[in-house]
Design a protein around this motif. Structure first.
Motif, mmCIF file in Angstrom:
data_model
loop_
_atom_site.group_PDB
_atom_site.id
_atom_site.type_symbol
_atom_site.label_atom_id
_atom_site.label_comp_id
_atom_site.label_asym_id
_atom_site.label_seq_id
_atom_site.Cartn_x
_atom_site.Cartn_y
_atom_site.Cartn_z
ATOM 1 N N GLU A 8 0.827 -1.207 0.000
ATOM 2 C CA GLU A 8 0.000 0.000 0.000
ATOM 3 C C GLU A 8 0.864 1.261 0.000
ATOM 4 O O GLU A 8 0.584 2.216 -0.723
ATOM 5 N N ILE A 9 1.933 1.267 0.787
ATOM 6 C CA ILE A 9 2.835 2.422 0.827
ATOM 7 C C ILE A 9 3.458 2.638 -0.547
ATOM 8 O O ILE A 9 3.552 3.769 -1.036
ATOM 9 N N ARG A 10 3.862 1.570 -1.191
ATOM 10 C CA ARG A 10 4.457 1.689 -2.525
ATOM 11 C C ARG A 10 3.452 2.208 -3.545
ATOM 12 O O ARG A 10 3.788 2.995 -4.425
ATOM 13 N N GLN A 11 2.191 1.778 -3.430
ATOM 14 C CA GLN A 11 1.154 2.261 -4.345
ATOM 15 C C GLN A 11 0.923 3.760 -4.151
ATOM 16 O O GLN A 11 0.811 4.505 -5.123
ATOM 17 N N VAL A 12 0.878 4.196 -2.900
ATOM 18 C CA VAL A 12 0.679 5.621 -2.611
ATOM 19 C C VAL A 12 1.871 6.427 -3.128
ATOM 20 O O VAL A 12 1.712 7.470 -3.761
ATOM 21 N N ARG A 13 3.069 5.922 -2.874
ATOM 22 C CA ARG A 13 4.289 6.604 -3.333
ATOM 23 C C ARG A 13 4.298 6.720 -4.852
ATOM 24 O O ARG A 13 4.582 7.780 -5.405
ATOM 25 N N ASP A 14 3.990 5.634 -5.537
ATOM 26 C CA ASP A 14 4.003 5.648 -6.991
ATOM 27 C C ASP A 14 2.927 6.576 -7.560
ATOM 28 O O ASP A 14 3.166 7.277 -8.546
ATOM 29 N N ALA A 15 1.759 6.587 -6.945
ATOM 30 C CA ALA A 15 0.689 7.469 -7.405
ATOM 31 C C ALA A 15 1.079 8.932 -7.201
ATOM 32 O O ALA A 15 0.839 9.782 -8.073
ATOM 33 N N TYR A 16 1.706 9.239 -6.064
ATOM 34 C CA TYR A 16 2.159 10.610 -5.796
ATOM 35 C C TYR A 16 3.217 11.022 -6.818
ATOM 36 O O TYR A 16 3.147 12.112 -7.404
ATOM 37 N N ALA A 17 4.189 10.163 -7.069
ATOM 38 C CA ALA A 17 5.253 10.477 -8.026
ATOM 39 C C ALA A 17 4.685 10.647 -9.434
ATOM 40 O O ALA A 17 5.116 11.536 -10.176
ATOM 41 N N ALA A 18 3.710 9.839 -9.792
ATOM 42 C CA ALA A 18 3.111 9.930 -11.123
ATOM 43 C C ALA A 18 2.401 11.266 -11.316
ATOM 44 O O ALA A 18 2.385 11.805 -12.433
ATOM 45 N N ARG A 19 1.827 11.826 -10.242
ATOM 46 C CA ARG A 19 1.164 13.137 -10.338
ATOM 47 C C ARG A 19 2.134 14.214 -10.792
ATOM 48 O O ARG A 19 1.731 15.221 -11.386
ATOM 49 N N PHE A 20 3.414 14.025 -10.532
ATOM 50 C CA PHE A 20 4.438 15.015 -10.876
ATOM 51 C C PHE A 20 5.359 14.504 -11.986
ATOM 52 O O PHE A 20 6.458 15.019 -12.160
ATOM 53 N N ASN A 21 4.889 13.496 -12.715
ATOM 54 C CA ASN A 21 5.670 12.912 -13.800
ATOM 55 C C ASN A 21 7.048 12.467 -13.306
ATOM 56 O O ASN A 21 8.044 12.610 -14.004
ATOM 57 N N PHE A 22 7.107 11.986 -12.086
ATOM 58 C CA PHE A 22 8.313 11.464 -11.443
ATOM 59 C C PHE A 22 9.444 12.503 -11.391
ATOM 60 O O PHE A 22 10.617 12.155 -11.369
ATOM 61 N N ASP A 23 9.068 13.793 -11.346
ATOM 62 C CA ASP A 23 10.031 14.899 -11.265
ATOM 63 C C ASP A 23 10.298 15.197 -9.790
ATOM 64 O O ASP A 23 9.438 15.726 -9.078
ATOM 65 N N LEU A 24 11.507 14.856 -9.325
ATOM 66 C CA LEU A 24 11.834 15.020 -7.902
ATOM 67 C C LEU A 24 11.778 16.478 -7.462
ATOM 68 O O LEU A 24 11.343 16.774 -6.345
ATOM 69 N N ASP A 25 12.204 17.396 -8.320
ATOM 70 C CA ASP A 25 12.146 18.813 -7.954
ATOM 71 C C ASP A 25 10.707 19.268 -7.748
ATOM 72 O O ASP A 25 10.404 20.000 -6.803
#
Length: 80
Positions: A8-25
């Motif tokens: 579940e944590i990984r799914q939330v993390r991946d969904a959050y990162a996808a919202r920003f196109n995996f852009d760390l900045d």
């Protein structure tokens, strides 16, 4: 091992990162904006201390010695 909490944590993390196109900045800016809005601190921003350069001295010395040796193109009697 399949851990549903980790999944579940990984799914939330991946969904959050996808919202920003995996852009760390962009993710970092969002986190900092959320900190300002809520007054909470999500990211400390202090990097952990790594190992000192002295720990690598033997390896660097070995690399320096190895790079100083130049092949002559001729094999010695010992190598044959």
């Amino acid at each position: 091992m399949n851990d549903p909490i980790v999944d579940e944590i990984r799914q939330v993390r991946d969904a959050y990162a996808a919202r920003f196109n995996f852009d760390l900045d962009a993710m970092f800016r969002d986190i900092k904006t959320r900190e300002r809005l809520t007054g909470l601190k999500f990211v400390d921003g202090v990097a952990r201390q790594g190992s000192s350069n002295q720990d690598m001295t033997p390896a660097l010395t070995a690399l320096a010695v190895a790079s100083d040796t130049r092949p002559t193109g001729k094999s010695s009697a010992a190598e044959r």
